[in-house]
Each structure stands twice: as structure tokens, then as C-alpha cells.
Motif scaffolding. Structure first.
Motif, PDB file in Angstrom:
ATOM      1  N   GLY A 174       0.813  -1.212   0.000  1.00  0.00           N
ATOM      2  CA  GLY A 174       0.000   0.000   0.000  1.00  0.00           C
ATOM      3  C   GLY A 174       0.844   1.259   0.000  1.00  0.00           C
ATOM      4  O   GLY A 174       0.518   2.250  -0.682  1.00  0.00           O
ATOM      5  N   LEU A 175       1.932   1.258   0.768  1.00  0.00           N
ATOM      6  CA  LEU A 175       2.825   2.417   0.789  1.00  0.00           C
ATOM      7  C   LEU A 175       3.465   2.620  -0.583  1.00  0.00           C
ATOM      8  O   LEU A 175       3.572   3.751  -1.070  1.00  0.00           O
ATOM      9  CB  LEU A 175       3.905   2.233   1.852  1.00  0.00           C
ATOM     10  N   ASP A 176       3.894   1.526  -1.210  1.00  0.00           N
ATOM     11  CA  ASP A 176       4.530   1.632  -2.534  1.00  0.00           C
ATOM     12  C   ASP A 176       3.546   2.145  -3.577  1.00  0.00           C
ATOM     13  O   ASP A 176       3.917   2.930  -4.466  1.00  0.00           O
ATOM     14  CB  ASP A 176       5.084   0.278  -2.962  1.00  0.00           C
ATOM     15  N   GLU A 177       2.284   1.710  -3.490  1.00  0.00           N
ATOM     16  CA  GLU A 177       1.276   2.197  -4.431  1.00  0.00           C
ATOM     17  C   GLU A 177       1.114   3.699  -4.313  1.00  0.00           C
ATOM     18  O   GLU A 177       1.034   4.422  -5.323  1.00  0.00           O
ATOM     19  CB  GLU A 177      -0.050   1.499  -4.161  1.00  0.00           C
ATOM     20  N   ARG A 178       1.090   4.202  -3.108  1.00  0.00           N
ATOM     21  CA  ARG A 178       0.897   5.636  -2.898  1.00  0.00           C
ATOM     22  C   ARG A 178       2.139   6.428  -3.277  1.00  0.00           C
ATOM     23  O   ARG A 178       2.034   7.509  -3.862  1.00  0.00           O
ATOM     24  CB  ARG A 178       0.489   5.887  -1.436  1.00  0.00           C
ATOM     25  N   ARG A 179       3.319   5.888  -2.945  1.00  0.00           N
ATOM     26  CA  ARG A 179       4.541   6.592  -3.338  1.00  0.00           C
ATOM     27  C   ARG A 179       4.630   6.715  -4.856  1.00  0.00           C
ATOM     28  O   ARG A 179       4.983   7.774  -5.381  1.00  0.00           O
ATOM     29  CB  ARG A 179       5.768   5.853  -2.795  1.00  0.00           C
ATOM     30  N   ALA A 180       4.287   5.646  -5.566  1.00  0.00           N
ATOM     31  CA  ALA A 180       4.356   5.684  -7.034  1.00  0.00           C
ATOM     32  C   ALA A 180       3.433   6.765  -7.586  1.00  0.00           C
ATOM     33  O   ALA A 180       3.787   7.493  -8.523  1.00  0.00           O
ATOM     34  CB  ALA A 180       3.991   4.321  -7.606  1.00  0.00           C
ATOM     35  N   LEU A 181       2.246   6.906  -7.005  1.00  0.00           N
ATOM     36  CA  LEU A 181       1.325   7.951  -7.453  1.00  0.00           C
ATOM     37  C   LEU A 181       1.898   9.329  -7.183  1.00  0.00           C
ATOM     38  O   LEU A 181       1.833  10.224  -8.048  1.00  0.00           O
ATOM     39  CB  LEU A 181      -0.023   7.778  -6.747  1.00  0.00           C
ATOM     40  N   LEU A 182       2.475   9.529  -6.008  1.00  0.00           N
ATOM     41  CA  LEU A 182       3.041  10.829  -5.668  1.00  0.00           C
ATOM     42  C   LEU A 182       4.194  11.196  -6.602  1.00  0.00           C
ATOM     43  O   LEU A 182       4.334  12.360  -7.005  1.00  0.00           O
ATOM     44  CB  LEU A 182       3.512  10.831  -4.215  1.00  0.00           C
ATOM     45  N   GLU A 183       4.992  10.223  -6.975  1.00  0.00           N
ATOM     46  CA  GLU A 183       6.082  10.506  -7.903  1.00  0.00           C
ATOM     47  C   GLU A 183       5.536  10.822  -9.290  1.00  0.00           C
ATOM     48  O   GLU A 183       6.081  11.686  -9.992  1.00  0.00           O
ATOM     49  CB  GLU A 183       7.061   9.337  -7.937  1.00  0.00           C
ATOM     50  N   ARG A 184       4.458  10.160  -9.700  1.00  0.00           N
ATOM     51  CA  ARG A 184       3.834  10.501 -10.984  1.00  0.00           C
ATOM     52  C   ARG A 184       3.285  11.927 -10.964  1.00  0.00           C
ATOM     53  O   ARG A 184       3.199  12.583 -12.002  1.00  0.00           O
ATOM     54  CB  ARG A 184       2.699   9.519 -11.319  1.00  0.00           C
ATOM     55  N   CYS A 185       2.935  12.394  -9.778  1.00  0.00           N
ATOM     56  CA  CYS A 185       2.445  13.761  -9.633  1.00  0.00           C
ATOM     57  C   CYS A 185       3.572  14.783  -9.525  1.00  0.00           C
ATOM     58  O   CYS A 185       3.298  15.980  -9.339  1.00  0.00           O
ATOM     59  CB  CYS A 185       1.538  13.863  -8.405  1.00  0.00           C
TER      60      CYS A 185
END
Length: 243
Positions: A174-185
């Protein structure tokens, strides 16, 4: 946009903030403070803060909690359990857990006690409540947000598919999923790879980072309150989750 934007989350050491100079994700910096007033004091006078903490307290809690809780839960699907109902102001200002539960039951419909997790946030809820009541000029600079609703917004109106925590412990997928989204942003990987400051969990940092991007949306006028139009409590404080 030239406004400094800060995303803030409570942490074991007090508060953690991800600060974007001029609202630019590439400038992301991390700061911890013991009191949120210390953070406000250390930022430019025009800075906007998006904070994961309830702002605006009801004297009586209706079914499903305040308007913001009722408004955002349907957006989150399986993640909606992350949105807890905020007890009444009289309950929040009680330091004794059994007494807080009694008052919460007396001031809610249907009668509802206080979870231990929520009770442990009371100090921080009171801290923000007191700051905004003492300094109403900050109402236009400090906004309530919620990380899971922030991720929903940043993910194009889709809730995260994986839980951030499992059995009250951070979950790596779950943390990795959110980090990946933040980096895409646009947030830089260095923000998450740097050694964490004392008292700051990885989930705290990720939540503060999401909140910082919401602060940017508030600054540029693209954020919206839930519910809309927003409500106000008896002290005039807004009751809304902004994303």
C-alpha cells in the motif's frame, strides 16, 4: 503559482510537514515541529497548509459524523474505513477516556463512544481548534484534508486499491502504491529515500506529501470542499475536507 504550500500530518514527534516552495513539487522539503503554531511561524505569511486533522467541531454529532465524513466515504470504496466520525466538541475537550466516551454517547445520534485511536488524536485536534479560534486570520490559510481522499483526487477520482495499513501496521504494498502515485504527480524520489526524521513514520511522510499537493490545489483554486457548500461550527470554523 508562487504560494508556499505545506502538507501536514500528525506524527509521534508532533507534526511533520512536506513544504513546496512556490508550490513546486521538485522543491519538496521535510520539516518537523512540536506545535503547529511553530510551523505557521516558520513559513511565509502567505503560505497555505493542508492538514490531516479535523477542523470545525459540532456540539452534537449526527448519524455518520460531520458533513465531511458523510460526503467523502462513498468516494473511497473499501478505503472508507479510514474516515472516522469526529466526536462532539465537548467530548474532544475531555482528557479522561471513559468520560470522553460518556460525553460522546450523550452528544451523538445514535449514541456512540470514542475509539482509542481517535482519543489519542484529541490533543492535536484541540491544538488546531485553539489556534484557529485564537487567530481567526489563519482560517484562510489552514485547511482540513484527508490523505485517502487526497489520493482519490490525485488518482483521477479513483480510490487506492491497496490498504496503507494492515492490522494497524504500515503495509509495504500500500505504501509503494501511494509513493508511485506521488512521484507521478511530480514529487521527487529523494523525498522518500532520504533518512527519515526522528518520530516520523513512512506512512506519516507519504500522507504529508499527498496533503502538500492538495495545498497546491487550494492555492491555485482547483480544490473543492466536501461538503459543498461547506458548513461552519458554532465558533465560525469551517467544517470541510478539501481536495
Amino acid at each position: 503559482m508562487s504560494t508556499t504550500a505545506a502538507g501536514v500530518d500528525g506524527c509521534r514527534g508532533g507534526w511533520v510537514a512536506v513544504i513546496l516552495d512556490g508550490g513546486r513539487p521538485e522543491t519538496a522539503d521535510v520539516r518537523t515541529v512540536a506545535r503547529i503554531a511553530d510551523l505557521v511561524r516558520g513559513l511565509p505569511e502567505t503560505a497555505l497548509l493542508a492538514v490531516d486533522m479535523p477542523i470545525g467541531l459540532r456540539d452534537h454529532t449526527p448519524p455518520g459524523g460531520r458533513g465531511p465524513e458523510r460526503a467523502v466515504r462513498p468516494l473511497l470504496g473499501m478505503r472508507q474505513s479510514s474516515v472516522f466520525s469526529v466526536p462532539s466538541r465537548p467530548a474532544v475537550y475531555e482528557d479522561d477516556y471513559p468520560t470522553a466516551c460518556r460525553i460522546a454517547r450523550e452528544t451523538s445520534d445514535p449514541p456512540r463512544a470514542v475509539s482509542k485511536q481517535c482519543f489519542f488524536l484529541f490533543d492535536k485536534i484541540r491544538e488546531i481548534d485553539g489556534l484557529l479560534r485564537d487567530r481567526p486570520e489563519l482560517i484562510g490559510r489552514i485547511y482540513e484534508t484527508h490523505p485517502e481522499v487526497a489520493f482519490w483526487r490525485l488518482n483521477g477520482g479513483r480510490a487506492m486499491t491497496l490498504p496503507k495499513k494492515v492490522k494497524s501496521r504500515p503495509s509495504r504494498p500500500g505504501l509503494d502504491e501511494r509513493r508511485a502515485l506521488l512521484e507521478r504527480c511530480g514529487l521527487p524520489g529523494r523525498l522518500f529515500d532520504a533518512p527519515r526524521l526522528p518520530g516520523v513514520g513512512e506512512d506519516d511522510l507519504i500522507d504529508a506529501a499527498a496533503n502538500a499537493l492538495i495545498a497546491c490545489r487550494i492555492a491555485d483554486g482547483s480544490a473543492a470542499p466536501f461538503p459543498a457548500p461547506l458548513e461552519r461550527d458554532a465558533c465560525g470554523l469551517p467544517i470541510a475536507i478539501w481536495v
